[in-house]
Design a protein around this motif. Structure first.
Motif, PDB file in Angstrom:
ATOM      1  N   UNK A 195       0.811  -1.218   0.000  1.00 17.49           N
ATOM      2  CA  UNK A 195       0.000   0.000   0.000  1.00 17.49           C
ATOM      3  C   UNK A 195       0.847   1.272   0.000  1.00 17.49           C
ATOM      4  N   UNK A 196       2.162   1.125   0.155  1.00 15.40           N
ATOM      5  CA  UNK A 196       3.052   2.294   0.147  1.00 15.40           C
ATOM      6  C   UNK A 196       3.096   2.885  -1.263  1.00 15.40           C
ATOM      7  N   UNK A 197       2.952   4.188  -1.355  1.00 15.33           N
ATOM      8  CA  UNK A 197       2.946   4.888  -2.640  1.00 15.33           C
ATOM      9  C   UNK A 197       4.380   5.157  -3.099  1.00 15.33           C
ATOM     10  N   UNK A 198       4.766   4.603  -4.232  1.00 14.61           N
ATOM     11  CA  UNK A 198       6.120   4.778  -4.768  1.00 14.61           C
ATOM     12  C   UNK A 198       6.179   5.794  -5.918  1.00 14.61           C
ATOM     13  N   UNK A 199       5.075   6.488  -6.165  1.00 11.69           N
ATOM     14  CA  UNK A 199       4.992   7.381  -7.321  1.00 11.69           C
ATOM     15  C   UNK A 199       6.120   8.410  -7.361  1.00 11.69           C
ATOM     16  N   UNK A 200       6.425   9.013  -6.221  1.00 15.03           N
ATOM     17  CA  UNK A 200       7.400  10.109  -6.180  1.00 15.03           C
ATOM     18  C   UNK A 200       8.826   9.652  -6.474  1.00 15.03           C
ATOM     19  N   UNK A 201       9.112   8.375  -6.276  1.00  9.58           N
ATOM     20  CA  UNK A 201      10.494   7.906  -6.453  1.00  9.58           C
ATOM     21  C   UNK A 201      10.680   7.028  -7.677  1.00  9.58           C
ATOM     22  N   UNK A 202       9.599   6.727  -8.397  1.00  2.00           N
ATOM     23  CA  UNK A 202       9.739   5.776  -9.502  1.00  2.00           C
ATOM     24  C   UNK A 202      10.673   6.299 -10.588  1.00  2.00           C
ATOM     25  N   UNK A 203      10.569   7.575 -10.934  1.00  2.00           N
ATOM     26  CA  UNK A 203      11.459   8.159 -11.939  1.00  2.00           C
ATOM     27  C   UNK A 203      12.915   8.157 -11.490  1.00  2.00           C
ATOM     28  N   UNK A 204      13.221   8.744 -10.307  1.00  2.00           N
ATOM     29  CA  UNK A 204      14.608   8.721  -9.814  1.00  2.00           C
ATOM     30  C   UNK A 204      15.147   7.311  -9.623  1.00  2.00           C
ATOM     31  N   UNK A 205      14.276   6.386  -9.220  1.00  2.00           N
ATOM     32  CA  UNK A 205      14.714   5.003  -9.033  1.00  2.00           C
ATOM     33  C   UNK A 205      15.105   4.379 -10.370  1.00  2.00           C
ATOM     34  N   UNK A 206      14.285   4.586 -11.402  1.00  2.00           N
ATOM     35  CA  UNK A 206      14.599   4.040 -12.727  1.00  2.00           C
ATOM     36  C   UNK A 206      15.918   4.617 -13.243  1.00  2.00           C
ATOM     37  N   UNK A 207      16.125   5.910 -13.017  1.00  2.00           N
ATOM     38  CA  UNK A 207      17.375   6.548 -13.456  1.00  2.00           C
ATOM     39  C   UNK A 207      18.570   5.959 -12.722  1.00  2.00           C
ATOM     40  N   UNK A 208      18.415   5.720 -11.414  1.00  2.00           N
ATOM     41  CA  UNK A 208      19.502   5.146 -10.620  1.00  2.00           C
ATOM     42  C   UNK A 208      19.811   3.721 -11.072  1.00  2.00           C
ATOM     43  N   UNK A 209      18.785   2.950 -11.378  1.00  2.00           N
ATOM     44  CA  UNK A 209      18.986   1.585 -11.874  1.00  2.00           C
ATOM     45  C   UNK A 209      19.816   1.610 -13.158  1.00  2.00           C
ATOM     46  N   UNK A 210      19.498   2.552 -14.046  1.00  2.00           N
ATOM     47  CA  UNK A 210      20.252   2.659 -15.294  1.00  2.00           C
ATOM     48  C   UNK A 210      21.709   3.031 -15.032  1.00  2.00           C
ATOM     49  N   UNK A 211      21.958   3.930 -14.089  1.00  2.00           N
ATOM     50  CA  UNK A 211      23.323   4.337 -13.771  1.00  2.00           C
ATOM     51  C   UNK A 211      24.103   3.183 -13.151  1.00  2.00           C
ATOM     52  N   UNK A 212      23.448   2.389 -12.324  1.00  2.00           N
ATOM     53  CA  UNK A 212      24.087   1.222 -11.713  1.00  2.00           C
ATOM     54  C   UNK A 212      24.484   0.225 -12.793  1.00  2.00           C
ATOM     55  N   UNK A 213      23.593   0.001 -13.740  1.00  2.00           N
ATOM     56  CA  UNK A 213      23.899  -0.910 -14.849  1.00  2.00           C
ATOM     57  C   UNK A 213      25.045  -0.361 -15.694  1.00  2.00           C
ATOM     58  N   UNK A 214      25.024   0.933 -15.937  1.00  2.00           N
ATOM     59  CA  UNK A 214      26.062   1.548 -16.751  1.00  2.00           C
ATOM     60  C   UNK A 214      27.436   1.413 -16.096  1.00  2.00           C
ATOM     61  N   UNK A 215      27.443   1.326 -14.755  1.00  2.00           N
ATOM     62  CA  UNK A 215      28.696   1.171 -14.016  1.00  2.00           C
ATOM     63  C   UNK A 215      29.200  -0.269 -14.045  1.00  2.00           C
ATOM     64  N   UNK A 216      28.451  -1.148 -14.703  1.00  2.00           N
ATOM     65  CA  UNK A 216      28.903  -2.524 -14.846  1.00  2.00           C
ATOM     66  C   UNK A 216      28.375  -3.488 -13.804  1.00  2.00           C
ATOM     67  N   UNK A 217      27.439  -3.040 -12.968  1.00  2.00           N
ATOM     68  CA  UNK A 217      26.856  -3.902 -11.938  1.00  2.00           C
ATOM     69  C   UNK A 217      25.560  -4.495 -12.475  1.00  2.00           C
ATOM     70  N   UNK A 218      25.456  -5.812 -12.465  1.00  2.00           N
ATOM     71  CA  UNK A 218      24.284  -6.491 -13.013  1.00  2.00           C
ATOM     72  C   UNK A 218      23.078  -6.266 -12.101  1.00  2.00           C
ATOM     73  N   UNK A 219      22.023  -5.733 -12.678  1.00  2.00           N
ATOM     74  CA  UNK A 219      20.773  -5.515 -11.939  1.00  2.00           C
ATOM     75  C   UNK A 219      19.628  -5.765 -12.911  1.00  2.00           C
ATOM     76  N   UNK A 220      19.047  -6.959 -12.831  1.00  2.00           N
ATOM     77  CA  UNK A 220      18.016  -7.366 -13.784  1.00  2.00           C
ATOM     78  C   UNK A 220      16.712  -6.618 -13.528  1.00  2.00           C
ATOM     79  N   UNK A 221      15.826  -6.623 -14.528  1.00  2.00           N
ATOM     80  CA  UNK A 221      14.510  -6.009 -14.358  1.00  2.00           C
ATOM     81  C   UNK A 221      13.763  -6.679 -13.211  1.00  2.00           C
TER      82      UNK A 221
END
Length: 205
Positions: free
Chosen positions: A46-72
């Motif tokens: 029930x926790x609302x994640x709307x406010x962080x979904x964009x920044x979270x997606x961007x961070x996931x992409x940066x983590x992947x770009x750094x060579x750390x495996x993080x699957x969908x």
């Protein structure tokens, strides 16, 4: 969580203490009832994640770009940890500071410094506020020893790296370069800065 072995001279004491603990007849009383855990579990979706979904997606992409495996699949599951951070702070809506949990998704110690740098950069986009999780702003000084090992690893990989690997190593060095500036000891900081400068020179060849 890092859990290194004790020094060799302390091993006997650890073995003795561990054996005594296993033989103990009286365990400490539980401080959290199963019903409480179940109630929190039901609140989690029930926790609302709307406010962080964009920044979270961007961070996931940066983590992947750094060579750390993080699957969908793992990225989806990690949202539960973000929600849990909010819930433990008695909030039903996640905020940017709840992304601190991603500092601890490393699989190898070499990834620790990289993740800390990326996540701290993301958290730095928003000022600290009341109700943030206490761990979100915990001070974590750069570890000179780990940084030195990471730089040595890059130096060892450079001679045999292809174009794709070179791009990854360049990004990794950029992150480590920033982390080196946060080493508290001046002598260690200057030593690391020299190593970084030498590696940048090799990229230009």
């Amino acid at each position: 969580m890092r859990s290194n072995n004790v020094a060799p001279e302390q091993l006997i004491a650890v073995l003795d203490a561990g054996w005594k603990q296993q033989r103990a007849e009286h365990l400490p009383p539980a401080t959290l009832h199963f019903d409480d855990v179940e109630a929190l579990q039901k609140l989690l979706p029930l926790v609302d994640l709307t406010a962080v979904r964009g920044p979270y997606a961007e961070l996931v992409q940066r983590i992947r770009h750094a060579g750390i495996v993080l699957s969908d699949r793992r990225a989806v599951k990690l949202q539960r940890l973000i929600a849990a951070s909010a819930l433990l702070c008695t909030r039903m809506a996640a905020r940017l500071s709840d992304l601190w949990v991603l500092k601890h998704i490393w699989d190898t110690e070499e990834q620790c410094e990289v993740l800390q740098s990326l996540v701290n950069t993301a958290l730095g986009q928003e000022a600290a506020a009341g109700g943030d999780h206490p761990r979100s702003r915990a001070g974590e000084e750069a570890d000179a020893e780990h940084l030195a090992r990471d730089l040595e690893a890059i130096a060892a990989q450079l001679p045999k790296a292809d174009a794709t690997e070179l791009a990854y190593l360049r990004d990794r060095l950029g992150i480590l370069d920033g982390r080196c500036q946060w080493v508290a000891d001046q002598q260690q900081r200057e030593f690391l800065a020299q190593k970084v400068a030498e590696l940048w020179t090799q990229f230009k060849r």
